[in-house]
Each structure stands twice: as C-alpha cells, then as structure tokens.
Design an enzyme around this catalytic site. Structure first.
Site, PDB file in Angstrom:
ATOM      1  CD  GLU A 198     -12.696 -18.841  26.926  1.00 35.51           C
ATOM      2  OE1 GLU A 198     -12.806 -17.662  27.308  1.00 35.51           O
ATOM      3  OE2 GLU A 198     -13.124 -19.237  25.834  1.00 35.51           O
ATOM      4  CE  LYS A 200     -13.539 -22.112  23.923  1.00 34.53           C
ATOM      5  NZ  LYS A 200     -13.865 -21.099  22.906  1.00 34.53           N
ATOM      6  CE  LYS A 261     -15.304 -15.044  26.975  1.00 35.05           C
ATOM      7  NZ  LYS A 261     -14.995 -16.107  26.068  1.00 35.05           N
ATOM      8  CD  GLU A 310     -16.589 -10.778  23.363  1.00 33.74           C
ATOM      9  OE1 GLU A 310     -15.992 -11.443  24.226  1.00 33.74           O
ATOM     10  OE2 GLU A 310     -17.447 -11.257  22.602  1.00 33.74           O
ATOM     11  CG  ASN A 332     -14.763 -12.562  20.159  1.00 25.03           C
ATOM     12  OD1 ASN A 332     -13.949 -13.255  19.531  1.00 25.03           O
ATOM     13  ND2 ASN A 332     -15.643 -13.078  20.983  1.00 25.03           N
ATOM     14  CD  GLU A 367     -12.518 -11.090  24.003  1.00 26.27           C
ATOM     15  OE1 GLU A 367     -12.611 -10.279  24.922  1.00 26.27           O
ATOM     16  OE2 GLU A 367     -13.520 -11.627  23.470  1.00 26.27           O
ATOM     17  CB  SER A 368     -11.829 -15.573  19.098  1.00 28.84           C
ATOM     18  OG  SER A 368     -12.752 -15.465  20.136  1.00 28.84           O
TER      19      SER A 368
HETATM   20  O1  LIG Z   1     -16.930 -19.887  20.481  1.00 27.67           O
HETATM   21  C1  LIG Z   1     -18.125 -19.899  20.164  1.00 27.67           C
HETATM   22  O2  LIG Z   1     -18.615 -20.761  19.411  1.00 27.67           O
HETATM   23  C2  LIG Z   1     -19.058 -18.848  20.678  1.00 27.67           C
HETATM   24  C3  LIG Z   1     -20.357 -18.786  20.220  1.00 27.67           C
HETATM   25  C4  LIG Z   1     -21.233 -17.835  20.702  1.00 27.67           C
HETATM   26  C5  LIG Z   1     -20.833 -16.941  21.648  1.00 27.67           C
HETATM   27  C6  LIG Z   1     -19.519 -16.984  22.126  1.00 27.67           C
HETATM   28  C7  LIG Z   1     -18.638 -17.923  21.644  1.00 27.67           C
HETATM   29  N1  LIG Z   1     -17.359 -18.004  22.085  1.00 27.67           N
HETATM   30  C8  LIG Z   1     -16.776 -17.171  23.069  1.00 27.67           C
HETATM   31  C9  LIG Z   1     -15.417 -16.787  22.607  1.00 27.67           C
HETATM   32  O3  LIG Z   1     -15.350 -15.871  21.849  1.00 27.67           O
HETATM   33  C10 LIG Z   1     -14.247 -17.625  22.956  1.00 27.67           C
HETATM   34  O4  LIG Z   1     -14.561 -18.540  23.969  1.00 27.67           O
HETATM   35  C11 LIG Z   1     -12.957 -16.940  23.367  1.00 27.67           C
HETATM   36  O5  LIG Z   1     -12.754 -15.721  22.774  1.00 27.67           O
HETATM   37  C12 LIG Z   1     -11.771 -17.883  23.070  1.00 27.67           C
HETATM   38  O6  LIG Z   1     -11.773 -18.199  21.711  1.00 27.67           O
HETATM   39  P1  LIG Z   1     -10.919 -19.419  21.117  1.00 27.67           P
HETATM   40  O7  LIG Z   1      -9.487 -19.221  21.508  1.00 27.67           O
HETATM   41  O8  LIG Z   1     -11.090 -19.326  19.645  1.00 27.67           O
HETATM   42  O9  LIG Z   1     -11.477 -20.667  21.710  1.00 27.67           O
END
Ligand SMILES: O=C(O)c1ccccc1NCC(=O)[C@H](O)[C@H](O)COP(=O)(O)O
Length: 413
Positions: A198, A200, A261, A310, A332, A367-368
């Site tokens: 990502e 970001k 995204k 998602e 997620n 994800e995340s």
């Molecule tokens: O990440 C946030 O704070 C968030 C808040 C509100 C809506 C979406 C959000 N994030 C999108 C994502 O879930 C992540 O960008 C993506 O899955 C990557 O996650 P990470 O590896 O933990 O940065």
C-alpha cells in the site's frame, strides 16, 4: 437530451426508479414484475417524473436505491432484443429485495439497516456538513464521517468532471491488467500470500506515516522487491492521497496492477478510477448495500476492473458470499469504526466460511495490522492467498527492502 427513462439521476436525487405509485405492502413478485414492466415499456409509456411518489413528497434520503435502480434500467444493463422476459426475471438487480423495500416506503438508511449496515448516508450532496449534522446529528464514527464527506466530495467531482466525460475517458484508458491473476500467480510462485503493497501517506488511526512521501518512488521500490499488486490511497482528506498519485504511478511505467483505495459510494468514482489508470477498486460492505455491490460489480465487469470487496464481520461475509460474481474478498482485521486491529478476525471468518469461499474460487486477502513473518504465517495458515500491507512497509526508510523483512524472505516476480 436523454429521455426520462435513460437519464442518470445525480447522487441524492430522490426519483422513484420505476415511476410507479407506491404501495405499502407489495408482495415481492408483484413488485418485481412491476419493475420489469417499467423496464420493458416503451419510453413513451414510462411514467413521467411528475407521477413519482418522490415528486409528491420528496424524501431526503432515497437517492441511493433510486440511483441504482434507475441505472439498472439504463446502464450497464441494456435492454436489447436479446433480453427476454425470462432473463429479466432472473436478473438479480431487478429482483433485488431493496427495490421492493424502497417502493414500500423505506428510506435508504432503513434498507441498509435491514442488512446490518450501521453507516448512515445523508444523501444531501449539495448541503454543507453543518446542515447535514443539524439534520442527522454528528457522525457516529470515523467511517461514517468519511462517508458523509465523500458524498459531498463526489458531487463536487461530478460538477468538475461530468459523468459522461469520465465514462468517455474510462473507455479510452489503456486496458486493465489482471489484478486477480497477478495475486493467484504470485501466491503460487512464492509459496506465501501474494503482496498488495500500500502506497499510503497517512491514516486516521495513525496520522502521518511518512513525511518524505514520493508515491512513484515507493511504488517502484515495492515492485522491484516482489509486490504482486499495489494499493494506492486516493482519499485526500483523511489519507493525504490523491487520484493524481494513482495516475502518476500508472504513467511511471509500474507494471503491477493497481488498486484504487477509495471509499466508493457512487459509480462516478469507479469510472474516474479507471480513467486514472486503476485495475481494481475497493468496495466496502460496511458502507454499501447488496444492491450497491451488485450494481458496482456490473460496472467493474464492464470496465474490466477487479473488485476487492472488503468485509470485517460475519454478517458482511454472509452478505458478500450470497452475491454472484465476487472474485476477491478482503477481510479487514481493523474495525473502521473503532480502529481496533485483531488479526484473529481473519482466522475466525475463514474457519466458518473457508469451504464456501474455496468452492466458489474466491481469493481472500488478509488486510491490516501485519508487521512480521509470524503475522503473515498466521493469516496464511488461516487460508488467505494474499495480504494487503501499508503501515509496516511505508514507515520504513526503504519500503522496498522492508518486504523481505515482512515475509522473512525475498519475493520474486
Ligand atoms: O487505517 C485507518 O486508520 C483507517 C481508518 C478508516 C478507514 C480505513 C482505514 N484504513 C484502511 C485500511 O484498512 C488499511 O489502509 C489497509 O488495510 C492497510 O493496513 P495497515 O497495513 O495496517 O496499514
């Protein structure tokens, strides 16, 4: 100018899609056959806007279903000589339960709530946020806040770049690259989940992740070090991203397929994403009704885009699995309402639904909240074929080299 039957209403426009008198309790079949009658009627017989119940008492928040249903009549579903009544009777959008609910007087938010969706829409794209909040109260959580802003932002985007022009640009964009295929191939090749890396700069939960942010440089580094696909944040207000970033990465010659995204609430965003070079778009089940997802999936299919749908909880997973044509589901681990991250979410949902998912040939993306090889192994054992990772890569001095640290080995192309 377009006939009333093919005119695309703007977001929030409260127009009854069928232009038929409302009935408090239509039996579902009757409702569907009325929808089909409206669809099959020659344009001259389609009722005029003045007959619509919305015109008699304009409800503030029926735009979404109206939009989807009107669009189902118009585009991308084209009612041509090969569209038999039987085919239309089987059409899952025309037969959507939401249309019957809407005809019987439910609001967009009531319909969404029936599907367990907690995020409300204001459907007042021309209003200021102060006016929206005066009517609806404060947004209940960050995701709702993002969506409320997005509704207004999309209306502004539409005013700058009208839908017809964006559709035309999308049609002229270079062909899409196969996002799903790239994930499947990388998974097979590397023996670990394929990486969607990502791009970001910031997020609502973590603030600014990287001060010195060059999207093209980061994208090229990810590609060089084995990412299968890239995810480019395009939301400006909360993530400091942009559609320009997406376009720049595409134009820089990066070959990995690109996910836009974005918080999609309107078809305009999908066409715009394609026009700017996207190969895939994100659709969030916590925000979109089943009918929205079905409709947006049709547009994606028409444009050759992959949709990453998602989910975060059981209800969303069940809803999405009941929709035909889903190829890619993202689980997620982060709640977008509370920011709580829990990787066991992936495991829990796959324990229950893994068989159904495999039977349908759907690939799952974890994800995340993934930071090290143990995290990746954990979601791999749970059954994911790919992972979507932002923070743990983008925060590193060299985001490309960080990939080997995340997987415990180099990835190859
Ligand atoms: O990440 C946030 O704070 C968030 C808040 C509100 C809506 C979406 C959000 N994030 C999108 C994502 O879930 C992540 O960008 C993506 O899955 C990557 O996650 P990470 O590896 O933990 O940065």
């Amino acid at each position: 100018s377009p006939s009333p039957a093919t005119k695309q209403p703007s977001i929030g426009e409260a127009t009854n899609p069928h232009q038929l008198p409302p009935a408090p309790t239509y039996p579902r079949r009757l409702c569907c056959s009325r929808a089909m009658q409206a669809l099959l009627a020659p344009p001259a017989l389609r009722a005029s806007p003045s007959r619509s119940p919305a015109a008699r008492s304009p409800p503030p928040s029926r735009g979404l279903v109206a939009l989807a249903a009107a669009a189902a009549r118009a585009r991308p579903l084209r009612c041509g000589p090969r569209d038999t009544v039987e085919a239309l009777e089987r059409d899952e959008m025309l037969n959507a339960v939401e249309l019957g609910q809407w005809e019987s007087g439910k609001s967009v938010n009531d319909i969404a709530a029936c599907q367990g969706i907690r995020i409300r829409r204001h459907c007042r794209p021309a209003a200021s946020m102060a006016e929206v909040e005066a009517e609806m109260g404060a947004p209940r959580n960050i995701l709702e806040k993002i969506i409320w802003d997005k509704e207004i932002e999309v209306a502004q985007g539409l005013a700058r770049n009208p839908l017809e022009e964006v559709i035309e640009s999308a049609g002229k964009a270079p062909p899409t690259r196969d996002f799903y295929g790239a994930l499947a191939a990388a998974h097979k090749r590397n023996g670990v989940p394929a990486l969607i890396a990502e791009v970001k700069k910031a997020s609502p939960s973590k603030g600014v992740l990287r001060e010195n942010f060059d999207p093209v440089q980061i994208a090229q580094a990810y590609e060089k070090h084995g990412a299968a696909c890239l995810s480019i944040l395009t939301d400006e207000k909360y993530f400091q991203g942009s559609f320009e970033n997406l376009q720049k990465v595409r134009k820089a010659g990066v070959k990995c397929p690109l996910l836009c995204k974005e918080f999609v609430v309107d078809k305009w965003q999908i066409y715009y994403a394609r026009a700017m070079g996207a190969d895939a778009v994100l659709l969030i089940a916590a925000v979109l009704t089943d009918l929205d997802i079905k409709y947006f999936l049709r547009i994606c299919k028409e444009l050759g885009l992959t949709a990453l749908i998602e989910v975060h909880d059981e209800r969303e997973m069940e809803r999405v699995l009941a929709i035909n044509g889903v190829q890619l589901i993202g689980i997620n681990n982060r709640s977008l309402e509370t920011f709580i991250v829990d990787t066991s979410n992936t495991k829990t949902l796959l324990e229950k639904h893994g068989d159904a998912i495999r039977e349908k040939g759907i690939l799952v993306v974890g994800e995340s909240g993934l930071f090290n090889p143990d995290d990746v192994a954990y979601v791999q054992n749970a059954g994911v074929s790919a992972v979507l990772v932002g923070e743990s890569l983008v925060k590193q001095a060299d985001p490309g080299r960080a990939i080997a640290g995340l997987f415990g080995k180099e990835l190859v192309h």
